[in-house]
Scaffold this active site. Structure first.
Site, PDB file in Angstrom:
ATOM      1  N   GLN A   1       0.810  -1.217   0.000  1.00 18.31           N
ATOM      2  CA  GLN A   1       0.000   0.000   0.000  1.00 18.31           C
ATOM      3  C   GLN A   1       0.842   1.264   0.000  1.00 18.31           C
ATOM      4  O   GLN A   1       0.323   2.359  -0.267  1.00 18.31           O
ATOM      5  CB  GLN A   1      -0.920   0.006   1.220  1.00 18.31           C
ATOM      6  CG  GLN A   1      -0.175   0.201   2.543  1.00 18.31           C
ATOM      7  CD  GLN A   1      -1.071   0.077   3.745  1.00 18.31           C
ATOM      8  OE1 GLN A   1      -1.511  -1.011   4.092  1.00 18.31           O
ATOM      9  NE2 GLN A   1      -1.351   1.203   4.406  1.00 18.31           N
TER      10      GLN A   1
ATOM     11  N   CYS B   1      -5.029   0.451   3.822  1.00 16.85           N
ATOM     12  CA  CYS B   1      -5.052  -0.946   4.270  1.00 16.85           C
ATOM     13  C   CYS B   1      -6.437  -1.554   4.130  1.00 16.85           C
ATOM     14  O   CYS B   1      -6.594  -2.733   3.796  1.00 16.85           O
ATOM     15  CB  CYS B   1      -4.574  -1.036   5.710  1.00 16.85           C
ATOM     16  SG  CYS B   1      -5.520  -0.018   6.879  1.00 16.85           S
TER      17      CYS B   1
ATOM     18  N   HIS C   1      -5.987  -0.942  11.779  1.00 17.70           N
ATOM     19  CA  HIS C   1      -5.349  -1.496  10.589  1.00 17.70           C
ATOM     20  C   HIS C   1      -6.171  -2.653  10.026  1.00 17.70           C
ATOM     21  O   HIS C   1      -6.519  -3.592  10.750  1.00 17.70           O
ATOM     22  CB  HIS C   1      -3.945  -1.978  10.947  1.00 17.70           C
ATOM     23  CG  HIS C   1      -3.110  -2.396   9.787  1.00 17.70           C
ATOM     24  ND1 HIS C   1      -3.019  -1.661   8.619  1.00 17.70           N
ATOM     25  CD2 HIS C   1      -2.309  -3.491   9.587  1.00 17.70           C
ATOM     26  CE1 HIS C   1      -2.196  -2.270   7.777  1.00 17.70           C
ATOM     27  NE2 HIS C   1      -1.760  -3.380   8.328  1.00 17.70           N
TER      28      HIS C   1
ATOM     29  N   ASN D   1      -0.620  -9.171   5.264  1.00 20.20           N
ATOM     30  CA  ASN D   1      -0.537  -7.724   5.411  1.00 20.20           C
ATOM     31  C   ASN D   1      -0.374  -7.088   4.034  1.00 20.20           C
ATOM     32  O   ASN D   1      -0.278  -7.791   3.023  1.00 20.20           O
ATOM     33  CB  ASN D   1       0.634  -7.361   6.332  1.00 20.20           C
ATOM     34  CG  ASN D   1       0.485  -5.978   6.943  1.00 20.20           C
ATOM     35  OD1 ASN D   1      -0.485  -5.262   6.691  1.00 20.20           O
ATOM     36  ND2 ASN D   1       1.454  -5.583   7.740  1.00 20.20           N
TER      37      ASN D   1
END
Length: 394
Positions: free
Chosen positions: A175, A181, A321, A345
């Protein structure tokens, strides 16, 4: 055994990096040998403190500045001025001290995870927090989910699950400095749901969500996975990542492309929530498909996470997040918590375990480690003829 690479100089090296497993006593011996013999660059095998069969290279630098320059080269970092360079050096120095202290404690069995000087090691706290774009205040009130009657209530959770190995997860994305996110968590869930329904793995566009989904979402300033799911339903689908490439990595979201917004290659039917604060229910959902979750990630040990099962007492429930749960399992060799959630992630493959993190599962508060069980949600999809034709025309 571990292979340790060190560089000696005429004076004792002022600092060293400690690998996640290299025993401190062995490193001290190497430093003494370098200082007293003036030996050239060498490689030395030292016994490993881990049962894993792997090789770790640990560099011992003559100065913190030398280490920083090597780190800059590794991650292709450049700074516009000498002042900026020195500022980033000081941040790096502080993070290096944290890494060495944490990893020494890990070697003593005090932590189940280790940390490292990754590509985020020169960020200020403010810059790091800009990457955490989950906005729980955007969550609209909805009827509570009944744990007795929700969609997967009767599912028998598997012993372990790995959707990456099953082929339902696209490669790790990045990102950048955009607080997007939420968009990456959303696309991960959509890609997973589409795979389960059609057997086809298609990478869809985060940029379309960042630039076009303004139903509460705020581009690089943050958003919510549920809002993104609803936007996809209303828009009747998403374009592919290949066609609508991600360009917001510098923190600026481009204007929405109306032409690409109309390309509906991958669609979903709706989205649903998992009963909150119930890891057993989350297990059932993850048995069926990858699931979007929110966690608290504003900690130095999360920023610099390198490997192992993450478990931190100070990781609370201030969700900030968006990530993707892609499985769960058990690590018998973990020095700490052994049951884990496997999470994808969106900070690139240089972070964590090739872009993934394992966080502790069960054995604690109902919210789970870092609040992982507080607000899980997932898209639903039934494959249609239109889906098959849209994918075939890619």
């Amino acid at each position: 055994f571990r292979r340790v690479l060190f560089r000696s100089a005429s004076a004792t090296p002022s600092s060293s990096t400690v690998s996640k497993e290299t025993p401190i006593s062995h490193l001290h011996l190497l430093l003494q040998r370098a200082a007293t013999t003036g030996a050239p660059l060498q490689e030395v095998d030292v016994p490993s403190s881990s049962d894993k069969e792997e090789t770790t290279t640990t560099m011992v630098y003559a100065s913190i500045r030398e280490h920083f320059e090597a780190w800059m080269k590794e991650f292709e970092k450049e700074y516009e001025s000498k002042e900026e360079h020195e500022k980033r050096l000081e941040i790096f120095k502080a993070n290096k001290a944290f890494v060495e202290k944490h990893n020494a404690e890990h070697a003593e069995g005090k932590h189940g995870h280790w940390v490292g000087l990754n590509h985020l090691a020169d960020l200020t706290k403010e810059e790091y927090k800009q990457m955490l774009g989950y906005k729980s205040n955007l969550l609209s009130a909805r009827p509570p989910v009944d744990a007795e009657s929700w969609e997967y209530a009767k599912v028998e959770a598997k012993k372990d699950v790995d959707w990456v190995a099953a082929g339902a997860v696209t490669p790790v994305k990045n990102q950048g400095q955009c607080g997007s996110c939420w968009a990456f968590s959303t696309t991960g869930s959509v890609e997973g749901a589409n795979f389960v329904a059609t057997g086809k793995l298609v990478s869809v566009s985060e940029q379309e969500l960042v630039s076009c989904s303004h139903n509460g979402n705020q581009g690089c300033s943050g958003g919510l996975m549920d809002n993104a799911f609803q936007w996809i339903v209303t828009n009747k689908g998403l374009d592919t990542e290949t066609d609508y490439k991600y360009t917001a990595g510098a923190g600026v979201a481009a204007k929405c492309s109306a032409k690409k917004e109309k390309k509906h290659v991958v669609a979903i039917d709706a989205f649903k929530d998992v009963p909150p604060n119930a890891e057993k229910e989350l297990e059932k959902a993850v048995t069926m498909q990858p699931v979007s979750v929110a966690i608290e990630a504003d900690h130095q040990s999360f920023q610099l996470y390198k490997g192992g099962v993450f478990s931190a007492k100070d990781c609370g429930t201030a969700l900030d997040h968006g990530v993707l749960v892609v499985g769960y399992g058990f690590d018998s060799k973990s020095k700490g918590h052994k049951h884990f959630w496997k999470i994808k992630n969106s900070w690139g493959p240089a972070w964590g375990e090739e872009g993934y993190i394992r966080i502790s599962k069960g054995g604690g508060a109902a919210a789970g480690q870092c609040g992982v069980a507080m607000q899980p949600s997932y898209p639903t999809k039934t494959a249609t003829k239109d889906d098959v034709e849209a994918i075939a025309e890619m």
